[in-house]
Design a protein around this motif. Structure first.
Motif, PDB file in Angstrom:
ATOM      1  N   LEU A 111      54.678   5.859  66.421  1.00 27.62           N
ATOM      2  CA  LEU A 111      54.411   6.010  67.850  1.00 27.62           C
ATOM      3  C   LEU A 111      54.541   7.496  68.194  1.00 27.62           C
ATOM      4  CD1 LEU A 111      53.835   4.402  70.458  1.00 27.62           C
ATOM      5  CD2 LEU A 111      56.307   4.392  70.864  1.00 27.62           C
ATOM      6  N   PRO A 112      53.439   8.200  68.396  1.00 27.86           N
ATOM      7  CA  PRO A 112      53.508   9.644  68.663  1.00 27.86           C
ATOM      8  C   PRO A 112      54.172   9.930  70.000  1.00 27.86           C
ATOM      9  CG  PRO A 112      51.275   8.839  69.029  1.00 27.86           C
ATOM     10  CD  PRO A 112      52.052   7.697  68.419  1.00 27.86           C
ATOM     11  N   PRO A 113      54.688  11.142  70.180  1.00 28.72           N
ATOM     12  CA  PRO A 113      55.332  11.482  71.460  1.00 28.72           C
ATOM     13  C   PRO A 113      54.320  11.479  72.595  1.00 28.72           C
ATOM     14  CG  PRO A 113      55.026  13.443  70.111  1.00 28.72           C
ATOM     15  CD  PRO A 113      54.675  12.280  69.245  1.00 28.72           C
ATOM     16  N   VAL A 114      54.747  11.026  73.741  1.00 29.45           N
ATOM     17  CA  VAL A 114      53.915  11.040  74.948  1.00 29.45           C
ATOM     18  C   VAL A 114      54.367  12.227  75.789  1.00 29.45           C
ATOM     19  CG1 VAL A 114      53.185   9.796  76.999  1.00 29.45           C
ATOM     20  CG2 VAL A 114      53.633   8.548  74.867  1.00 29.45           C
ATOM     21  N   VAL A 115      53.477  13.200  75.962  1.00 37.32           N
ATOM     22  CA  VAL A 115      53.812  14.434  76.671  1.00 37.32           C
ATOM     23  C   VAL A 115      53.340  14.316  78.115  1.00 37.32           C
ATOM     24  CG1 VAL A 115      53.573  16.940  76.692  1.00 37.32           C
ATOM     25  CG2 VAL A 115      53.584  15.706  74.514  1.00 37.32           C
ATOM     26  N   HIS A 116      54.295  14.306  79.044  1.00 40.11           N
ATOM     27  CA  HIS A 116      53.988  14.159  80.462  1.00 40.11           C
ATOM     28  C   HIS A 116      54.146  15.491  81.182  1.00 40.11           C
ATOM     29  CE1 HIS A 116      53.582   9.820  80.567  1.00 40.11           C
ATOM     30  NE2 HIS A 116      54.734   9.671  79.941  1.00 40.11           N
ATOM     31  N   SER A 132      59.256  13.959  76.829  1.00 36.84           N
ATOM     32  CA  SER A 132      58.709  15.157  76.177  1.00 36.84           C
ATOM     33  C   SER A 132      57.748  15.842  77.133  1.00 36.84           C
ATOM     34  CB  SER A 132      57.987  14.781  74.877  1.00 36.84           C
ATOM     35  OG  SER A 132      58.873  14.165  73.951  1.00 36.84           O
ATOM     36  N   PHE A 133      57.775  17.186  77.136  1.00 34.83           N
ATOM     37  CA  PHE A 133      56.948  17.922  78.086  1.00 34.83           C
ATOM     38  C   PHE A 133      56.804  19.377  77.646  1.00 34.83           C
ATOM     39  CE2 PHE A 133      61.376  18.051  79.292  1.00 34.83           C
ATOM     40  CZ  PHE A 133      61.616  19.375  79.611  1.00 34.83           C
ATOM     41  N   ASN A 134      55.724  19.989  78.110  1.00 38.08           N
ATOM     42  CA  ASN A 134      55.551  21.434  78.017  1.00 38.08           C
ATOM     43  C   ASN A 134      55.958  22.038  79.354  1.00 38.08           C
ATOM     44  OD1 ASN A 134      54.173  21.452  75.366  1.00 38.08           O
ATOM     45  ND2 ASN A 134      52.542  20.394  76.472  1.00 38.08           N
ATOM     46  N   ALA A 135      56.598  23.201  79.322  1.00 40.04           N
ATOM     47  CA  ALA A 135      57.014  23.824  80.574  1.00 40.04           C
ATOM     48  C   ALA A 135      57.100  25.329  80.404  1.00 40.04           C
ATOM     49  CB  ALA A 135      58.363  23.276  81.038  1.00 40.04           C
ATOM     50  N   ASP A 161      55.672  23.854  85.867  1.00 40.10           N
ATOM     51  CA  ASP A 161      54.327  23.743  85.295  1.00 40.10           C
ATOM     52  C   ASP A 161      53.324  23.746  86.443  1.00 40.10           C
ATOM     53  OD1 ASP A 161      54.216  21.167  86.377  1.00 40.10           O
ATOM     54  OD2 ASP A 161      54.581  20.146  84.485  1.00 40.10           O
ATOM     55  N   PRO A 162      52.018  23.843  86.154  1.00 40.58           N
ATOM     56  CA  PRO A 162      51.028  23.923  87.240  1.00 40.58           C
ATOM     57  C   PRO A 162      51.050  22.725  88.179  1.00 40.58           C
ATOM     58  CG  PRO A 162      50.038  24.577  85.146  1.00 40.58           C
ATOM     59  CD  PRO A 162      51.389  24.028  84.820  1.00 40.58           C
ATOM     60  N   VAL A 163      51.392  21.540  87.666  1.00 34.14           N
ATOM     61  CA  VAL A 163      51.418  20.348  88.522  1.00 34.14           C
ATOM     62  C   VAL A 163      52.547  20.452  89.539  1.00 34.14           C
ATOM     63  CG1 VAL A 163      51.612  17.836  88.568  1.00 34.14           C
ATOM     64  CG2 VAL A 163      50.401  18.953  86.688  1.00 34.14           C
ATOM     65  N   GLN A 228      48.270  18.043  72.029  1.00 36.83           N
ATOM     66  CA  GLN A 228      47.676  16.940  71.277  1.00 36.83           C
ATOM     67  C   GLN A 228      47.964  15.591  71.922  1.00 36.83           C
ATOM     68  OE1 GLN A 228      48.945  16.819  67.191  1.00 36.83           O
ATOM     69  NE2 GLN A 228      47.618  15.090  66.678  1.00 36.83           N
ATOM     70  N   TYR A 229      49.211  15.404  72.392  1.00 37.43           N
ATOM     71  CA  TYR A 229      49.593  14.102  72.925  1.00 37.43           C
ATOM     72  C   TYR A 229      49.774  14.131  74.445  1.00 37.43           C
ATOM     73  CZ  TYR A 229      50.620  13.549  67.969  1.00 37.43           C
ATOM     74  OH  TYR A 229      50.529  13.519  66.607  1.00 37.43           O
ATOM     75  N   SER A 230      49.299  15.202  75.093  1.00 42.18           N
ATOM     76  CA  SER A 230      49.459  15.314  76.533  1.00 42.18           C
ATOM     77  C   SER A 230      48.502  14.364  77.245  1.00 42.18           C
ATOM     78  CB  SER A 230      49.206  16.755  76.980  1.00 42.18           C
ATOM     79  OG  SER A 230      49.295  16.847  78.383  1.00 42.18           O
ATOM     80  N   ILE A 231      49.029  13.579  78.177  1.00 45.47           N
ATOM     81  CA  ILE A 231      48.180  12.632  78.901  1.00 45.47           C
ATOM     82  C   ILE A 231      47.943  13.083  80.339  1.00 45.47           C
ATOM     83  CG2 ILE A 231      48.969  10.705  77.485  1.00 45.47           C
ATOM     84  CD1 ILE A 231      50.706   9.812  79.804  1.00 45.47           C
ATOM     85  N   ASP A 232      48.590  14.170  80.758  1.00 48.15           N
ATOM     86  CA  ASP A 232      48.430  14.636  82.132  1.00 48.15           C
ATOM     87  C   ASP A 232      47.544  15.884  82.230  1.00 48.15           C
ATOM     88  OD1 ASP A 232      49.942  12.618  83.252  1.00 48.15           O
ATOM     89  OD2 ASP A 232      51.813  13.691  82.903  1.00 48.15           O
ATOM     90  N   GLY A 233      47.108  16.417  81.094  1.00 46.62           N
ATOM     91  CA  GLY A 233      46.182  17.546  81.105  1.00 46.62           C
ATOM     92  C   GLY A 233      46.712  18.793  81.769  1.00 46.62           C
ATOM     93  N   VAL A 234      47.959  19.158  81.511  1.00 46.41           N
ATOM     94  CA  VAL A 234      48.547  20.356  82.122  1.00 46.41           C
ATOM     95  C   VAL A 234      47.948  21.597  81.481  1.00 46.41           C
ATOM     96  CG1 VAL A 234      50.680  21.622  82.529  1.00 46.41           C
ATOM     97  CG2 VAL A 234      50.674  19.128  82.630  1.00 46.41           C
TER      98      VAL A 234
END
Length: 386
Positions: A111-116, A132-135, A161-163, A228-234
């Motif tokens: 189960l890959p990480p889900v990046v929100h 998990s997240f980018n910031a 982040d931009p959001v 790769q696993y980002s679902i919010d398109g940041v």
């Protein structure tokens, strides 16, 4: 069943954690020479099981153990395992062998990480759950914080982040991330936090709390942020202007960042002082130059200081529109210089009353103290964001 494999002296500094993750993660491997170190439970290892819960349920349907593949599948709401084996691996790369042609259902276990985005985490991820997240890190602050969940905090990072930057007022624009000594971060991350802010970091498997995120054991920080696993398109290329902070108001929390503006109505004279610094190295502990020359001497540079730089510390009370209680702000050097620029100075220095009535702000600040009882007191430190 879940197991955690611990490697000792595996050469991570040479090859790096990122290379091992790319090599093994999501792959079918055969582990050789494993030793069972411990059988642990949720009560003994809550941090480990918060990570296991984030991987549950698996992508493939669950089946009853001991029955045929044609047996009825278990309802997907079955609870996650209540125990886990801790395995020890030999300090030898041959203890892990890649399976070239694994069975398809084995690969489906991954189960890959889900990046929100940070906004999604704040609104949808439950307390004490992994995320998990980018910031983008915009500010850091050293601290020591004791607690059952936090352990000893090494420092706090303030991220956005931009959001979040474009979100409405019901979510903060900047979030505190407490980094503890038990999480995993390489020398490149430490160097970037010290010397290269702002920078974008990938936080994997951190723990969300009510008003902050905590990097605990098994949390990984990396400069190679993941799309790769980002679902919010940041998209961090959108963050080109100055970072926006929330304005100070009655909802502001301790240890957060904010902006403040107001009128100077008082000065803390006991906290006001100035000192000379070396104009070459910034040493603030100068001594009298030997030989009674009237000059100051820097023991770091081993030279007389002919043009010392005057540094000042000044704390003022601001009257802000939203409250009747003055807010105490420890000002940054540049703001102090700007306030005093138009003031008269005599041989004894500045008259502190000369700043009264002046408008300041908006200032970027860190909330260092916050009290409402028995009296309403707010203490801020002005900061500079890169």
């Amino acid at each position: 069943m879940f197991s955690e494999v611990q490697f000792q002296n595996y050469g991570l500094p040479e090859e790096g954690l990122e290379q091992y993750s790319k090599k093994w993660e999501g792959k079918c491997c055969c582990l050789l020479g494993m030793k069972v170190l411990q059988r642990t439970t949720r009560g003994r290892s809550p941090g480990l099981f918060s990570l296991i819960d984030s991987l549950w349920p698996p992508l493939i349907p669950l089946k009853v153990h001991g029955q045929s593949q044609d047996s009825q599948e278990i309802d997907g709401r079955v609870p996650a395992p209540s125990f886990c084996y801790i395995l020890g691996a030999c300090p030898d790369e041959k203890s892990v062998e890649m399976v070239e042609e694994p069975e398809p259902q084995v690969l489906d276990l991954y189960l890959p990480p889900v990046v929100h985005s940070l906004k999604t985490i704040l609104q949808n991820v439950g307390s004490a759950c992994r995320c998990s997240f980018n910031a983008q890190v915009i500010f850091k602050r050293l601290q020591v914080e004791n607690g059952a969940r936090c352990g000893t905090a090494v420092f706090s990072l303030y991220v956005t982040d931009p959001v979040l930057q474009n979100a409405a007022h019901h979510v903060p624009r900047v979030l505190q991330v407490v980094v503890t000594s038990s999480c995993i971060l390489g020398a490149d991350v430490v160097d970037a936090v010290r010397n290269a802010l702002p920078c974008v970091i990938f936080f994997r498997d951190a723990v969300k709390e009510t008003d902050k995120i905590i990097c605990v054991e098994r949390t990984v920080l990396s400069l190679q942020w993941s799309q790769q696993y980002s679902i919010d398109g940041v998209d961090f290329t959108q963050m080109t202007g100055p970072v926006k902070l929330d304005e100070l108001d009655s909802t502001t929390n301790l240890n957060t960042l904010c902006t403040v503006k107001g009128t100077v109505v008082g000065v803390d004279e006991d906290a006001a002082f100035s000192w000379p610094e070396c104009n070459r190295c910034g040493n603030g502990k100068l001594v009298e130059s030997p030989g009674d020359t009237g000059l100051l001497y820097c023991r770091h540079c081993h030279q007389p200081v002919t043009e010392p730089v005057t540094k000042m510390e000044l704390e003022v009370f601001l009257q802000c529109p939203w409250t009747q209680h003055p807010v105490k702000v420890k000002l940054h050097q540049e703001t102090i210089a700007s306030l005093l620029m138009s003031s008269n100075r005599d041989e004894g220095g500045y008259e502190l009353e000369c700043v009264l009535g002046k408008e300041v702000g908006p200032l970027s600040c860190y909330v260092r103290s916050l009290a409402t009882h028995p009296s309403h007191k707010i203490g801020l430190d002005e900061i500079r964001l890169s």
